[in-house]
Design a protein around this motif. Structure first.
Motif, PDB file in Angstrom:
ATOM      1  N   VAL A 118       0.898  -1.047   0.103  1.00  0.00           N
ATOM      2  CA  VAL A 118      -0.125   0.103  -0.065  1.00  0.00           C
ATOM      3  C   VAL A 118       0.821   1.239  -0.140  1.00  0.00           C
ATOM      4  CG1 VAL A 118      -1.747   1.246   1.279  1.00  0.00           C
ATOM      5  CG2 VAL A 118      -1.781  -1.165   1.210  1.00  0.00           C
ATOM      6  N   PHE A 119       0.960   1.843  -1.117  1.00  0.00           N
ATOM      7  CA  PHE A 119       1.805   3.149  -1.145  1.00  0.00           C
ATOM      8  C   PHE A 119       1.150   4.279  -0.614  1.00  0.00           C
ATOM      9  CE2 PHE A 119       3.736   0.439  -4.315  1.00  0.00           C
ATOM     10  CZ  PHE A 119       5.221   1.045  -4.470  1.00  0.00           C
ATOM     11  N   GLY A 120       1.483   5.074   0.408  1.00  0.00           N
ATOM     12  CA  GLY A 120       0.826   6.095   1.140  1.00  0.00           C
ATOM     13  C   GLY A 120      -0.027   5.737   2.208  1.00  0.00           C
ATOM     14  N   GLY A 121       0.504   4.324   2.769  1.00  0.00           N
ATOM     15  CA  GLY A 121      -0.501   3.686   3.576  1.00  0.00           C
ATOM     16  C   GLY A 121      -0.285   4.364   5.025  1.00  0.00           C
ATOM     17  N   SER A 122       0.487   5.197   5.277  1.00  0.00           N
ATOM     18  CA  SER A 122       0.355   5.976   6.671  1.00  0.00           C
ATOM     19  C   SER A 122      -0.423   7.195   6.476  1.00  0.00           C
ATOM     20  CB  SER A 122       1.803   6.173   7.060  1.00  0.00           C
ATOM     21  OG  SER A 122       2.406   7.347   6.277  1.00  0.00           O
ATOM     22  N   GLY A 123      -1.109   7.545   5.392  1.00  0.00           N
ATOM     23  CA  GLY A 123      -1.819   8.845   5.328  1.00  0.00           C
ATOM     24  C   GLY A 123      -3.192   8.467   6.126  1.00  0.00           C
ATOM     25  N   PHE A 124      -4.214   9.482   5.719  1.00  0.00           N
ATOM     26  CA  PHE A 124      -5.408   9.484   6.229  1.00  0.00           C
ATOM     27  C   PHE A 124      -6.094   8.345   5.989  1.00  0.00           C
ATOM     28  CE2 PHE A 124      -9.665  11.938   5.379  1.00  0.00           C
ATOM     29  CZ  PHE A 124     -10.202  11.409   6.702  1.00  0.00           C
ATOM     30  N   ILE A 125      -6.317   8.176   4.626  1.00  0.00           N
ATOM     31  CA  ILE A 125      -7.287   6.866   4.149  1.00  0.00           C
ATOM     32  C   ILE A 125      -6.348   5.657   4.220  1.00  0.00           C
ATOM     33  CG2 ILE A 125      -8.272   5.812   2.083  1.00  0.00           C
ATOM     34  CD1 ILE A 125      -8.665   8.690   0.913  1.00  0.00           C
ATOM     35  N   GLY A 126      -5.096   5.724   4.230  1.00  0.00           N
ATOM     36  CA  GLY A 126      -4.048   4.704   4.225  1.00  0.00           C
ATOM     37  C   GLY A 126      -4.046   3.965   5.507  1.00  0.00           C
ATOM     38  N   ARG A 127      -4.385   4.656   6.669  1.00  0.00           N
ATOM     39  CA  ARG A 127      -4.079   3.786   7.776  1.00  0.00           C
ATOM     40  C   ARG A 127      -5.569   3.040   8.135  1.00  0.00           C
ATOM     41  NH1 ARG A 127      -3.329   8.818  11.710  1.00  0.00           N
ATOM     42  NH2 ARG A 127      -2.291   9.504   9.850  1.00  0.00           N
ATOM     43  N   TYR A 128      -6.584   3.507   7.715  1.00  0.00           N
ATOM     44  CA  TYR A 128      -7.794   2.763   7.641  1.00  0.00           C
ATOM     45  C   TYR A 128      -7.787   1.534   7.003  1.00  0.00           C
ATOM     46  CZ  TYR A 128      -9.623   6.590  10.446  1.00  0.00           C
ATOM     47  OH  TYR A 128     -10.007   7.486  11.576  1.00  0.00           O
ATOM     48  N   LEU A 129      -7.352   1.681   5.785  1.00  0.00           N
ATOM     49  CA  LEU A 129      -7.043   0.561   4.653  1.00  0.00           C
ATOM     50  C   LEU A 129      -6.103  -0.641   4.979  1.00  0.00           C
ATOM     51  CD1 LEU A 129      -7.805  -0.725   1.962  1.00  0.00           C
ATOM     52  CD2 LEU A 129      -6.182   0.539   1.020  1.00  0.00           C
ATOM     53  N   VAL A 130      -5.123  -0.288   5.865  1.00  0.00           N
ATOM     54  CA  VAL A 130      -4.073  -1.037   6.242  1.00  0.00           C
ATOM     55  C   VAL A 130      -4.768  -1.712   7.588  1.00  0.00           C
ATOM     56  CG1 VAL A 130      -2.001  -1.087   7.660  1.00  0.00           C
ATOM     57  CG2 VAL A 130      -2.023   0.362   5.550  1.00  0.00           C
ATOM     58  N   GLN A 131      -5.537  -1.095   8.307  1.00  0.00           N
ATOM     59  CA  GLN A 131      -6.132  -1.971   9.243  1.00  0.00           C
ATOM     60  C   GLN A 131      -7.163  -3.035   8.930  1.00  0.00           C
ATOM     61  OE1 GLN A 131      -8.921   0.103  11.980  1.00  0.00           O
ATOM     62  NE2 GLN A 131      -7.496  -0.449  13.783  1.00  0.00           N
ATOM     63  N   ARG A 132      -7.887  -2.506   7.804  1.00  0.00           N
ATOM     64  CA  ARG A 132      -8.851  -3.402   7.450  1.00  0.00           C
ATOM     65  C   ARG A 132      -8.248  -4.489   6.647  1.00  0.00           C
ATOM     66  NH1 ARG A 132     -11.120   0.899   8.791  1.00  0.00           N
ATOM     67  NH2 ARG A 132     -13.475   1.306   8.594  1.00  0.00           N
ATOM     68  N   LEU A 133      -7.112  -4.433   5.706  1.00  0.00           N
ATOM     69  CA  LEU A 133      -6.453  -5.605   5.233  1.00  0.00           C
ATOM     70  C   LEU A 133      -5.868  -6.558   6.139  1.00  0.00           C
ATOM     71  CD1 LEU A 133      -4.859  -3.355   2.105  1.00  0.00           C
ATOM     72  CD2 LEU A 133      -6.883  -5.059   2.188  1.00  0.00           C
ATOM     73  N   ALA A 134      -5.314  -5.906   7.319  1.00  0.00           N
ATOM     74  CA  ALA A 134      -4.913  -7.087   8.233  1.00  0.00           C
ATOM     75  C   ALA A 134      -5.685  -7.449   8.983  1.00  0.00           C
ATOM     76  CB  ALA A 134      -3.965  -5.918   9.157  1.00  0.00           C
ATOM     77  N   ARG A 135      -6.970  -7.180   9.092  1.00  0.00           N
ATOM     78  CA  ARG A 135      -7.961  -7.846   9.718  1.00  0.00           C
ATOM     79  C   ARG A 135      -8.546  -9.016   8.441  1.00  0.00           C
ATOM     80  NH1 ARG A 135     -12.100  -3.082  11.786  1.00  0.00           N
ATOM     81  NH2 ARG A 135     -10.752  -2.274  13.839  1.00  0.00           N
ATOM     82  N   HIS A 136      -8.267  -8.796   7.266  1.00  0.00           N
ATOM     83  CA  HIS A 136      -8.710 -10.009   6.357  1.00  0.00           C
ATOM     84  C   HIS A 136      -7.553 -10.926   6.157  1.00  0.00           C
ATOM     85  CE1 HIS A 136     -11.747  -6.704   4.681  1.00  0.00           C
ATOM     86  NE2 HIS A 136     -12.089  -7.032   5.775  1.00  0.00           N
ATOM     87  N   GLY A 137      -6.657 -10.659   6.752  1.00  0.00           N
ATOM     88  CA  GLY A 137      -5.652 -11.748   6.724  1.00  0.00           C
ATOM     89  C   GLY A 137      -4.284 -11.278   5.670  1.00  0.00           C
TER      90      GLY A 137
END
Length: 316
Positions: free
Chosen positions: A8-27
């Motif tokens: 995830v490029f830009g994964g520490s940004g506003f949208i990124g942090r939410y997406l990273v968390q969801r993808l981690a939850r999905h395995g």
């Protein structure tokens, strides 16, 4: 079954942090590609040990992009700038950078690609921002034809720049500006819904190659958004109409600042409504129920009501 890897490029940004968390939850095993990995360490507790790893990468450097996507099954590009300047121009980030990520993803054998664009991306947009977003979509699709594209309207949530900026302004100023009389229309979308949409596009093969317009359930004028904000923070402020000719002079001056609150290009965007066109699929097709602004806004602006300083919350 082998673990799935997503970069995830830009994964520490506003949208990124939410997406990273969801993808981690999905395995997923998540690589967070950012220029400063030390500033993305706060993401690691959102997953299991070793599941989320910040890696150094810059969209301007081909080698770092290639290293970040090596072995990845999927790639998401969230990187964008609100005002382009110098090495971080709109062309360098939205067009050339997006193309570089897509080329690296294809070369690495990634099966899925999601490009975060913006509602209003259009080759005929009056603003360079909108034109560059459209050009980035085109460059990505030329390289990675099956890429999914997400076009969100203005995104709100605890870490947003829009409502927090005006709430902070309302603490100090007796008036808030209504550029162009505040008549332009927006359809704000909750950041969690944007993250859910990106995750859905990433994980469902049926969404490959599609472009999605993402927006909330209701349309507001800019004036109505300011009225909602003031109600949320319990303040009374004058809403002062600023004609576009006056705003143009202000933007020309403010645009010279290192971090300008308003630029001429942003002013051009404000002359066009930022709402769904109805011509493309959206949250409904992605199986997502949109979250209303009134349900979320008061919760994260409460600190302004108390007169304290806003502390950015982590994703939830």
């Amino acid at each position: 079954m082998a673990a799935r890897i997503v970069t995830v490029f830009g994964g520490s940004g506003f949208i990124g942090r939410y997406l990273v968390q969801r993808l981690a939850r999905h395995g997923w095993i998540v690589r967070v590609a950012v220029r400063r990995p030390d500033r993305a360490l706060f993401l690691k507790p959102m997953g299991a040990v070793g599941q989320i790893t910040p890696v150094a990468a810059s969209l301007r450097h081909e080698g770092s992009v290639a290293a970040a996507v090596a072995g990845a099954d999927a790639v998401v590009n969230l990187v964008g700038v609100l005002h382009g300047r110098g090495a971080n121009s709109f062309a360098a980030i939205h067009v050339e950078g997006a193309a570089r990520v897509a080329q690296a993803a294809r070369a690495a054998g990634a099966k899925t690609f999601v490009q975060m664009s913006a509602l209003g991306a259009d080759p005929d947009s009056p603003a360079e921002y909108g034109r560059s977003k459209a050009a980035g979509e085109r460059e990505v699709r030329e390289v990675f034809a099956a890429a999914s594209v997400a076009r969100p309207s203005i995104v709100f949530g605890p870490e947003d720049d829009f409502f927090n900026r005006f709430a902070a302004m309302a603490r100090l100023s007796p008036a808030l500006p209504l550029i162009g009389g505040g008549r332009m229309r927006f359809q704000p979308i909750y950041v969690g819904d944007v993250a859910d949409a990106a995750a859905a596009a990433l994980e469902n093969p049926g969404f490959a190659g599609q472009t999605f317009e993402l927006a909330g359930p209701r349309i507001y004028t800019f004036k109505e958004l300011m009225e909602l904000l003031l109600a949320a923070i319990g303040r009374r402020r004058l809403l002062l109409p600023v004609p576009f000719p006056v705003a143009t002079i202000q933007a020309a001056i403010l645009g010279l600042l290192p971090h300008p609150p308003l630029t001429l290009d942003q002013l051009r965007l404000l002359k066009t409504d930022n709402v769904l066109t109805g011509k493309l699929p959206g949250l409904t097709e992605l199986g997502i129920q949109p979250t209303g602004l009134e349900a979320i806004l008061p919760s994260y602006l409460e600190t302004y009501r108390r007169g304290g300083h806003f502390a950015r919350a982590e994703a939830s």
